[in-house]
Enzyme design. Structure first.
Site, PDB file in Angstrom:
ATOM      1  N   CYS A 111      14.592  24.486   5.618  1.00  7.82           N
ATOM      2  CA  CYS A 111      14.982  24.789   6.780  1.00  7.82           C
ATOM      3  C   CYS A 111      14.366  26.406   6.835  1.00  7.82           C
ATOM      4  CB  CYS A 111      16.496  25.011   7.035  1.00  7.82           C
ATOM      5  SG  CYS A 111      17.174  23.240   6.990  1.00  7.82           S
TER       6      CYS A 111
ATOM      7  N   CYS B  61      19.999  35.847  10.071  1.00  7.29           N
ATOM      8  CA  CYS B  61      20.033  36.333   8.932  1.00  7.29           C
ATOM      9  C   CYS B  61      21.358  36.890   8.452  1.00  7.29           C
ATOM     10  CB  CYS B  61      19.000  37.052   8.698  1.00  7.29           C
ATOM     11  SG  CYS B  61      17.382  36.378   9.153  1.00  7.29           S
TER      12      CYS B  61
END
Ligand code: FES
Length: 277
Positions: free
Chosen positions: A35, A106
């Site tokens: 991913c 993130c």
């Protein structure tokens, strides 16, 4: 080119706490290389105090993934497990002076790795949002994760969800389902009871608060020991100070700076960094 803050660039170029702890007390692994992002967090935890004494990370990802993971380890070291669990993905982004909105996933990955590591330490199952029905097959994002991240970050559009989870950012076939989830989520009683997103603090308010804390909490204590401190400047989240009187050249200067930083983080903002001029 992404518009990264100096802090992101610094943590990317000089990441802290990289690697893997041998014989860790907790391991949290999230994401997958397929991913595009993966993070492994290992922790050493003092069993008596419940404090995280060491934290290291290994990540496969972009500059903001490295910076976010590194900041996460810095934010949780020294905290108890319960205190660490209060670190949010927004805290990670704030500490970095912000992340491009397209890179907020993130910071979410960091928060997920932390939850997974603490679940592992406590002998619990993986956090529920890691399992469950997969909505976005391109990025293996479950419905639970979309709901949780949307609620925690007050996300109301598919674009927001893509920025924070990557879901919907590939082939796009899951977009209608994400829209349905958001509609359902924000009309649910659970969402109605959520506190409103706090308004970000203005710069003027932040500067005034920092000055108040220094004048009322810090300086009187230093002056009682014959020392003193002067505020020289505030640049973003950096508070630059200069020692005065007996504090000048004091061998405990670093500890004093750390103490001031802790206080300002507690009373003003968790992303503050104190530096001596
Ligand atoms: S299935 Fe979600 S973007 Fe492809």
């Amino acid at each position: 080119m992404w518009d990264y803050t100096e802090k992101v660039k610094d943590f990317f170029l000089h990441p802290k706490n990289t690697g893997e702890i041998q014989n860790p007390d907790a391991v949290g692994e999230v994401g997958s290389i397929i991913c595009g992002d993966a993070l492994k967090l290992t922790l050493k935890i003092d069993k008596t105090t419940g404090r995280i004494t060491d934290a290291k990370f290994q990540t496969f990802g972009c500059a903001s993934a490295i910076a976010s993971s590194s900041v996460l380890t810095e934010l949780i070291k020294g905290k108890t497990v319960d205190e660490a669990l209060r670190v949010t993905n927004q805290d990670i982004a704030d500490f970095l002076g912000g992340l491009p909105k397209e890179k907020m996933h993130c910071s979410v990955m960091g928060r997920e790795a932390l939850e997974a590591a603490i679940a592992n330490y406590r002998g619990e199952k993986k956090p529920v949002e890691v399992e469950g029905k997969v909505i976005c097959k391109c990025f293996e994002v479950t419905e639970e994760k979309i709901r949780k991240v949307a609620l925690e970050n007050h996300l109301t559009t598919v674009e927001d969800v893509t920025n924070f989870t990557k879901a919907g950012g590939g082939c796009g076939s899951c977009v209608p389902e994400i829209e349905t989830i958001l509609k359902d989520l924000w009309s649910s009683p659970q969402a109605q009871e959520m506190p409103q997103a706090p308004k970000p603090m203005t710069n003027l308010r932040k500067i005034a608060l920092i000055q108040d804390v220094l004048e009322q909490e810090i300086r009187p204590r230093l002056q009682a020991d014959g020392g003193d401190i002067e505020l020289k400047d505030i640049v973003g989240n950096r508070v630059i100070v200069s020692f005065r009187a007996l504090c000048v050249g004091c061998p405990m200067g670093d500890i004093t700076i750390q103490g001031i930083q802790e206080k300002l983080r507690e009373l003003v903002s968790s992303d503050i960094v104190v530096e001596e001029e």
